[in-house]
Design a protein around this motif. Sequence first.
Motif, mmCIF file in Angstrom:
data_model
loop_
_atom_site.group_PDB
_atom_site.id
_atom_site.type_symbol
_atom_site.label_atom_id
_atom_site.label_comp_id
_atom_site.label_asym_id
_atom_site.label_seq_id
_atom_site.Cartn_x
_atom_site.Cartn_y
_atom_site.Cartn_z
ATOM 1 N N HIS A 38 1.012 -1.211 -0.086
ATOM 2 C CA HIS A 38 -0.218 0.211 0.069
ATOM 3 C C HIS A 38 0.930 1.227 0.101
ATOM 4 O O HIS A 38 1.688 1.391 1.058
ATOM 5 C CB HIS A 38 -0.919 0.042 1.313
ATOM 6 C CG HIS A 38 -1.908 -0.937 1.279
ATOM 7 N ND1 HIS A 38 -2.970 -0.967 0.648
ATOM 8 C CD2 HIS A 38 -1.833 -2.276 2.193
ATOM 9 C CE1 HIS A 38 -3.744 -2.184 0.980
ATOM 10 N NE2 HIS A 38 -3.085 -2.993 1.728
ATOM 11 N N ARG A 109 -5.003 9.304 10.649
ATOM 12 C CA ARG A 109 -6.334 8.633 10.632
ATOM 13 C C ARG A 109 -6.382 7.515 11.790
ATOM 14 O O ARG A 109 -7.010 7.208 12.592
ATOM 15 C CB ARG A 109 -6.896 8.149 9.373
ATOM 16 C CG ARG A 109 -8.080 7.125 9.225
ATOM 17 C CD ARG A 109 -7.676 5.768 8.942
ATOM 18 N NE ARG A 109 -8.675 5.063 8.507
ATOM 19 C CZ ARG A 109 -8.702 3.764 7.985
ATOM 20 N NH1 ARG A 109 -7.276 3.522 7.750
ATOM 21 N NH2 ARG A 109 -9.520 3.025 7.626
ATOM 22 N N GLY A 139 -2.191 1.110 8.382
ATOM 23 C CA GLY A 139 -3.891 0.829 8.043
ATOM 24 C C GLY A 139 -4.136 -0.008 9.290
ATOM 25 O O GLY A 139 -3.615 -0.310 10.465
ATOM 26 N N ARG A 140 -5.487 -0.266 9.056
ATOM 27 C CA ARG A 140 -6.091 -0.927 10.218
ATOM 28 C C ARG A 140 -5.607 -2.453 10.392
ATOM 29 O O ARG A 140 -5.898 -2.805 11.771
ATOM 30 C CB ARG A 140 -7.491 -1.179 9.799
ATOM 31 C CG ARG A 140 -8.627 -0.089 9.859
ATOM 32 C CD ARG A 140 -10.085 -0.128 9.627
ATOM 33 N NE ARG A 140 -10.053 -0.388 8.218
ATOM 34 C CZ ARG A 140 -11.077 -0.920 7.608
ATOM 35 N NH1 ARG A 140 -11.975 -1.614 8.090
ATOM 36 N NH2 ARG A 140 -11.404 -1.010 6.238
ATOM 37 N N PRO A 141 -4.903 -2.840 9.777
ATOM 38 C CA PRO A 141 -4.214 -4.451 10.107
ATOM 39 C C PRO A 141 -3.288 -4.130 11.415
ATOM 40 O O PRO A 141 -3.308 -4.972 12.358
ATOM 41 C CB PRO A 141 -3.579 -4.773 9.016
ATOM 42 C CG PRO A 141 -4.399 -4.287 7.827
ATOM 43 C CD PRO A 141 -4.807 -2.856 8.134
ATOM 44 N N SER A 157 -8.888 -11.224 11.438
ATOM 45 C CA SER A 157 -10.125 -11.085 10.886
ATOM 46 C C SER A 157 -11.421 -10.798 11.987
ATOM 47 O O SER A 157 -12.181 -10.221 11.803
ATOM 48 C CB SER A 157 -10.494 -12.416 10.292
ATOM 49 O OG SER A 157 -9.550 -12.409 9.081
ATOM 50 N N PHE A 160 -11.184 -7.042 12.408
ATOM 51 C CA PHE A 160 -11.953 -6.451 11.268
ATOM 52 C C PHE A 160 -13.458 -6.941 11.361
ATOM 53 O O PHE A 160 -14.285 -5.772 10.939
ATOM 54 C CB PHE A 160 -11.442 -7.197 10.183
ATOM 55 C CG PHE A 160 -10.310 -6.181 9.463
ATOM 56 C CD1 PHE A 160 -10.562 -5.096 8.544
ATOM 57 C CD2 PHE A 160 -8.997 -6.496 9.966
ATOM 58 C CE1 PHE A 160 -9.497 -4.320 8.270
ATOM 59 C CE2 PHE A 160 -8.018 -5.564 9.688
ATOM 60 C CZ PHE A 160 -8.349 -4.487 8.709
ATOM 61 N N HIS A 260 -1.445 -11.406 2.179
ATOM 62 C CA HIS A 260 -1.032 -10.687 3.463
ATOM 63 C C HIS A 260 -0.257 -11.208 4.387
ATOM 64 O O HIS A 260 0.075 -11.000 5.453
ATOM 65 C CB HIS A 260 -2.094 -9.803 3.847
ATOM 66 C CG HIS A 260 -2.814 -8.801 3.395
ATOM 67 N ND1 HIS A 260 -3.492 -8.815 2.231
ATOM 68 C CD2 HIS A 260 -2.735 -7.333 3.797
ATOM 69 C CE1 HIS A 260 -3.867 -7.619 1.748
ATOM 70 N NE2 HIS A 260 -3.545 -6.957 2.542
ATOM 71 N N GLY A 264 -1.871 -13.362 8.070
ATOM 72 C CA GLY A 264 -2.244 -11.887 7.967
ATOM 73 C C GLY A 264 -3.929 -11.774 7.412
ATOM 74 O O GLY A 264 -4.758 -11.007 7.899
ATOM 75 N N LYS A 265 -4.114 -12.754 6.521
ATOM 76 C CA LYS A 265 -5.511 -12.900 5.864
ATOM 77 C C LYS A 265 -5.723 -14.209 5.210
ATOM 78 O O LYS A 265 -4.421 -14.919 5.023
ATOM 79 C CB LYS A 265 -5.528 -11.767 4.842
ATOM 80 C CG LYS A 265 -6.497 -10.907 5.002
ATOM 81 C CD LYS A 265 -6.506 -9.832 3.574
ATOM 82 C CE LYS A 265 -7.683 -9.128 3.391
ATOM 83 N NZ LYS A 265 -7.892 -8.061 2.224
HETATM 84 P P1 AMP Z 1 -7.618 0.188 5.733
HETATM 85 O O1 AMP Z 1 -6.962 0.599 4.349
HETATM 86 O O2 AMP Z 1 -6.686 1.056 6.817
HETATM 87 O O3 AMP Z 1 -8.820 0.720 5.861
HETATM 88 O O4 AMP Z 1 -7.703 -1.166 6.149
HETATM 89 C C1 AMP Z 1 -7.969 -2.086 5.086
HETATM 90 C C2 AMP Z 1 -6.599 -3.145 4.868
HETATM 91 O O5 AMP Z 1 -6.873 -4.058 5.650
HETATM 92 C C3 AMP Z 1 -7.186 -3.601 3.527
HETATM 93 O O6 AMP Z 1 -5.809 -3.305 2.557
HETATM 94 C C4 AMP Z 1 -6.882 -5.088 3.741
HETATM 95 O O7 AMP Z 1 -5.735 -5.792 3.275
HETATM 96 C C5 AMP Z 1 -6.776 -5.269 5.160
HETATM 97 N N1 AMP Z 1 -7.976 -6.230 5.575
HETATM 98 C C6 AMP Z 1 -9.177 -6.185 5.459
HETATM 99 N N2 AMP Z 1 -9.884 -7.145 5.939
HETATM 100 C C7 AMP Z 1 -8.986 -7.909 6.824
HETATM 101 C C8 AMP Z 1 -9.063 -9.144 7.480
HETATM 102 N N3 AMP Z 1 -10.204 -9.457 7.646
HETATM 103 N N4 AMP Z 1 -8.022 -9.671 7.949
HETATM 104 C C9 AMP Z 1 -6.701 -8.834 7.635
HETATM 105 N N5 AMP Z 1 -6.615 -7.703 6.842
HETATM 106 C C10 AMP Z 1 -7.556 -7.197 6.551
#
Ligand code: AMP
Length: 293
Positions: A38, A109, A139-141, A157, A160, A260, A264-265
Amino acid sequence: MIIDLHAHSTRSDGKESPTEVFERAALAGVNILALTDHDTTSGWDEAAAAAKRLGLGFVPGIEVTTRAKVQRDGRSRHISVHMLAYLPDPTHQGLNSVLGDSVSTRETRAKAMVDLMAVDYDITWQLVLEQLEPGATIGRPALADALVSLGVVSHRSEAFETILSKHGGYYIPSETVDVFEAISLIREAGGVPVIAHPLGGAPDNLDRGDLPQEHFEKLIEGGLAGFEVYHREVPQVAREWLLGLASTHDLIVTGSSDYHGEHGKPNRLGENSTAPEMLERILALGSGVEAQL
Ligand code: AMP
Ligand code: FE
Ligand code: FE
Ligand code: ZN
């Protein structure tokens, strides 16, 4: 021939280094892999070295965070669009400045989300930083990893699906570059813009009448080169519709994993792949940097 054109490393929100991602790709039988962290190109050099040592092909890419203004129910709103950029010149000033802005607004953010979560959980910004390699795109991860380390959830997950979801009460959308500007900059930098997981996560009973035909046609006029149709998050109805649109406008169609990391995913390297002739088209169109095949 397995060609996977979408994978993440610890340079953004993947769980493994670029080297380890390529090692795992080799074990998974992938022949050519794109690293598409990203908003950063910082993993390219390491990826290129690992790919060379392992005898794999490497396609340099970025997943650019963009947003689009769409009309829905008579109201204008922003949606997040992830734009894959293959073979852009990593020294292009305009593109770099947008990537730099995105990295810094992502941080602002994420900090704001931590402040909201800190009311209810023991999460701190320091704990979030401890989940990341220095310089990684946040990011959110990373927030999910911090929650896992606190024992609040058991894996990413789960975070999320609950606390970090859009409806979880702590969500803040990302401010970032408009999708049309991103497409122009990627093109200017010699890159090939392909929408990542288009309509991803939309329900499988998507009504064809609801599909944003006009919006997609404007993106194509604006220089969009293709769609990542084969991705686990793209529903079947959307795939058929996108394939029709791609054929009408003679666009590139790709398929990829969006890996990921093992933890990660659930996405697995090589679970979707891109046809060799489609990679050929990307190579012919991209002029910012060479792929290493
Ligand atoms: P953000 O861009 O910060 O809103 O976060 C979204 C990112 O989190 C995306 O690029 C996904 O790759 C990752 N993501 C979304 N859902 C999941 C999940 N269930 N587990 C792990 N990573 C996730
Ligand atoms: Fe990601
Ligand atoms: Fe994405
Ligand atoms: Zn991705």
